[in-house]
Design a protein around this motif. Structure first.
Motif, PDB file in Angstrom:
ATOM      1  N   ARG A   1       0.594  -1.440   0.035  1.00  0.00           N
ATOM      2  CA  ARG A   1       0.409   0.478  -0.272  1.00  0.00           C
ATOM      3  C   ARG A   1       0.751   0.830   0.118  1.00  0.00           C
ATOM      4  O   ARG A   1       0.452   2.034  -0.753  1.00  0.00           O
ATOM      5  N   ILE A   2       2.476   1.287   0.547  1.00  0.00           N
ATOM      6  CA  ILE A   2       2.298   2.417   0.927  1.00  0.00           C
ATOM      7  C   ILE A   2       3.870   2.506   0.115  1.00  0.00           C
ATOM      8  O   ILE A   2       5.448   3.528   0.560  1.00  0.00           O
ATOM      9  N   LYS A   3       4.425   1.272  -0.476  1.00  0.00           N
ATOM     10  CA  LYS A   3       5.754   0.954  -1.308  1.00  0.00           C
ATOM     11  C   LYS A   3       5.895   2.252  -2.036  1.00  0.00           C
ATOM     12  O   LYS A   3       7.586   2.877  -2.579  1.00  0.00           O
ATOM     13  N   ASP A   4       5.200   3.580  -3.223  1.00  0.00           N
ATOM     14  CA  ASP A   4       5.479   4.171  -3.961  1.00  0.00           C
ATOM     15  C   ASP A   4       6.072   5.299  -2.973  1.00  0.00           C
ATOM     16  O   ASP A   4       6.008   6.305  -4.090  1.00  0.00           O
ATOM     17  N   TYR A   5       5.991   5.651  -1.713  1.00  0.00           N
ATOM     18  CA  TYR A   5       5.580   6.964  -1.377  1.00  0.00           C
ATOM     19  C   TYR A   5       7.242   7.432  -1.180  1.00  0.00           C
ATOM     20  O   TYR A   5       8.072   6.150  -0.496  1.00  0.00           O
ATOM     21  N   PRO A   6       7.906   8.643  -1.020  1.00  0.00           N
ATOM     22  CA  PRO A   6       8.938   8.653  -0.907  1.00  0.00           C
ATOM     23  C   PRO A   6       9.021   8.589   0.722  1.00  0.00           C
ATOM     24  O   PRO A   6       9.826   9.379   0.923  1.00  0.00           O
ATOM     25  N   ILE A   7       9.731   7.823   0.676  1.00  0.00           N
ATOM     26  CA  ILE A   7      10.210   6.823   3.089  1.00  0.00           C
ATOM     27  C   ILE A   7      10.700   5.833   2.412  1.00  0.00           C
ATOM     28  O   ILE A   7      11.054   5.103   1.555  1.00  0.00           O
ATOM     29  N   THR A   8      11.255   5.796   3.576  1.00  0.00           N
ATOM     30  CA  THR A   8      12.114   4.681   3.105  1.00  0.00           C
ATOM     31  C   THR A   8      11.410   3.113   4.828  1.00  0.00           C
ATOM     32  O   THR A   8      11.340   3.693   5.648  1.00  0.00           O
ATOM     33  N   ILE A   9      11.073   2.502   3.670  1.00  0.00           N
ATOM     34  CA  ILE A   9      10.447   1.514   4.770  1.00  0.00           C
ATOM     35  C   ILE A   9      11.166  -0.292   5.304  1.00  0.00           C
ATOM     36  O   ILE A   9      11.666  -0.736   5.326  1.00  0.00           O
ATOM     37  N   LEU A  10      10.908   0.109   7.091  1.00  0.00           N
ATOM     38  CA  LEU A  10      11.898  -1.041   7.565  1.00  0.00           C
ATOM     39  C   LEU A  10      11.318  -2.336   7.838  1.00  0.00           C
ATOM     40  O   LEU A  10      10.045  -1.719   7.985  1.00  0.00           O
ATOM     41  N   LYS A  11      11.296  -2.750   8.509  1.00  0.00           N
ATOM     42  CA  LYS A  11      11.380  -4.400   9.089  1.00  0.00           C
ATOM     43  C   LYS A  11      11.638  -4.253  10.710  1.00  0.00           C
ATOM     44  O   LYS A  11      12.837  -4.599  10.278  1.00  0.00           O
ATOM     45  N   ASN A  12      10.374  -4.415  10.872  1.00  0.00           N
ATOM     46  CA  ASN A  12      11.163  -4.629  12.467  1.00  0.00           C
ATOM     47  C   ASN A  12      10.479  -6.559  12.968  1.00  0.00           C
ATOM     48  O   ASN A  12       9.246  -6.417  12.824  1.00  0.00           O
ATOM     49  N   LYS A  13      11.071  -6.688  12.617  1.00  0.00           N
ATOM     50  CA  LYS A  13      11.076  -8.677  13.061  1.00  0.00           C
ATOM     51  C   LYS A  13      10.535  -9.531  14.798  1.00  0.00           C
ATOM     52  O   LYS A  13       9.993  -9.812  14.653  1.00  0.00           O
ATOM     53  N   TYR A  14      10.665  -8.191  15.561  1.00  0.00           N
ATOM     54  CA  TYR A  14      10.499  -8.708  16.622  1.00  0.00           C
ATOM     55  C   TYR A  14       9.173  -7.562  16.950  1.00  0.00           C
ATOM     56  O   TYR A  14       9.598  -7.275  18.540  1.00  0.00           O
ATOM     57  N   TRP A  15       8.520  -7.573  16.082  1.00  0.00           N
ATOM     58  CA  TRP A  15       6.975  -6.310  16.921  1.00  0.00           C
ATOM     59  C   TRP A  15       6.729  -6.856  17.863  1.00  0.00           C
ATOM     60  O   TRP A  15       5.444  -6.190  18.392  1.00  0.00           O
ATOM     61  N   GLN A  16       6.136  -8.605  17.856  1.00  0.00           N
ATOM     62  CA  GLN A  16       5.144  -9.005  18.337  1.00  0.00           C
ATOM     63  C   GLN A  16       6.323  -8.703  20.471  1.00  0.00           C
ATOM     64  O   GLN A  16       4.674  -8.743  21.427  1.00  0.00           O
ATOM     65  N   LYS A  17       7.444  -8.055  20.625  1.00  0.00           N
ATOM     66  CA  LYS A  17       7.253  -7.886  21.764  1.00  0.00           C
ATOM     67  C   LYS A  17       7.163  -6.675  22.434  1.00  0.00           C
ATOM     68  O   LYS A  17       7.885  -6.076  23.260  1.00  0.00           O
ATOM     69  N   GLY A  18       6.603  -5.613  21.612  1.00  0.00           N
ATOM     70  CA  GLY A  18       7.159  -4.380  21.771  1.00  0.00           C
ATOM     71  C   GLY A  18       7.822  -3.400  21.752  1.00  0.00           C
ATOM     72  O   GLY A  18       8.103  -3.073  20.588  1.00  0.00           O
ATOM     73  N   MET A  19       6.605  -2.142  21.396  1.00  0.00           N
ATOM     74  CA  MET A  19       7.062  -1.051  21.235  1.00  0.00           C
ATOM     75  C   MET A  19       8.796   0.124  21.501  1.00  0.00           C
ATOM     76  O   MET A  19       8.684   0.134  20.349  1.00  0.00           O
ATOM     77  N   GLY A  20       8.916  -0.563  21.962  1.00  0.00           N
ATOM     78  CA  GLY A  20      10.217  -0.682  22.068  1.00  0.00           C
ATOM     79  C   GLY A  20      11.480  -1.142  21.311  1.00  0.00           C
ATOM     80  O   GLY A  20      11.857  -0.182  20.780  1.00  0.00           O
ATOM     81  N   THR A  21      11.080  -2.423  20.865  1.00  0.00           N
ATOM     82  CA  THR A  21      11.359  -3.274  19.683  1.00  0.00           C
ATOM     83  C   THR A  21      11.231  -2.445  18.557  1.00  0.00           C
ATOM     84  O   THR A  21      12.719  -2.208  17.592  1.00  0.00           O
TER      85      THR A  21
END
Length: 205
Positions: free
Chosen positions: A66-86
């Motif tokens: 949905r957002i890949k064409d915006y002028p942004i850098t997209i990162l992936k947090n593999k540990y998202w289930q552990k909380g916002m701190g990650t």
């Protein structure tokens, strides 16, 4: 007369959660002809000189498309289930590896859709004045994000407990914090009831 260069600020839009209380991807909920996450992106790409990073986790593939064409850098947090701190750790670790020496980070969410570009600009202008190392948003009962946080706290942000957000740092260094009021605009969306109420208010006002 000489002028100091404007501090280099990166933005981290935190969007990695699974929206457990919502029961469906909060990021993709409709808002003003687009989605919550796209609305957040559109507000921030209007900020002059700010490089935007969006951190995803749950529903990564669907949201990425949905957002890949915006002028942004997209990162992936593999540990998202552990909380916002990650998620914050994921973003700050990336910034520290970049060739650009960032002076601060603007941390924001996708579920405060009443906040507009003008509020982010106020936060940045206040930080640029150099009087405080943290510029937070006054949400009424608490001070939190969106917040501009100096790079002097980057190492501490990478060591946040897994379920802690930026608000922990804001409370810890309250003497270094200036806040910009957004009591009526900083409403966040956590449940279907929250969302439906905000939709009704938005279209009836």
């Amino acid at each position: 007369m000489s002028f100091l260069p404007k501090p280099k600020v990166a933005q981290l839009i935190l969007a990695a959660g699974c929206s457990s209380r919502m029961g469906k991807p909060k990021q993709l909920l409709p808002w003003r002809g687009t989605t919550l996450i796209e609305h957040a992106i559109k507000q921030t790409i209007e900020l002059d000189g700010i490089i935007t990073y969006v951190i995803l986790g749950a529903y990564y593939d669907t949201i990425y498309e949905r957002i890949k064409d915006y002028p942004i850098t997209i990162l992936k947090n593999k540990y998202w289930q552990k909380g916002m701190g990650t998620t914050i750790q994921c973003g700050i670790n990336t910034l520290q590896k970049e060739a650009i020496p960032y002076d601060a980070v603007l941390i924001s969410l996708i579920d405060q859709p009443l906040l507009q570009t003008c509020h982010y600009k106020k936060l940045l202008v206040s930080f640029y004045k150099g009087d405080h190392s943290i510029i937070a948003t006054d949400l009424g009962e608490k001070k939190g994000v969106p917040s501009v946080i100096s790079s002097i706290y980057f190492d501490e942000l990478t060591k946040l407990k897994e379920n802690f957000g930026a608000r922990y740092l804001i409370k810890q260094y309250k003497d270094q914090v200036k806040s910009i009021c957004a009591k009526n605009e900083g409403i966040d969306i956590d449940t279907v009831t929250d969302y439906e109420g905000l939709i009704k208010k938005n279209y009836s006002s």
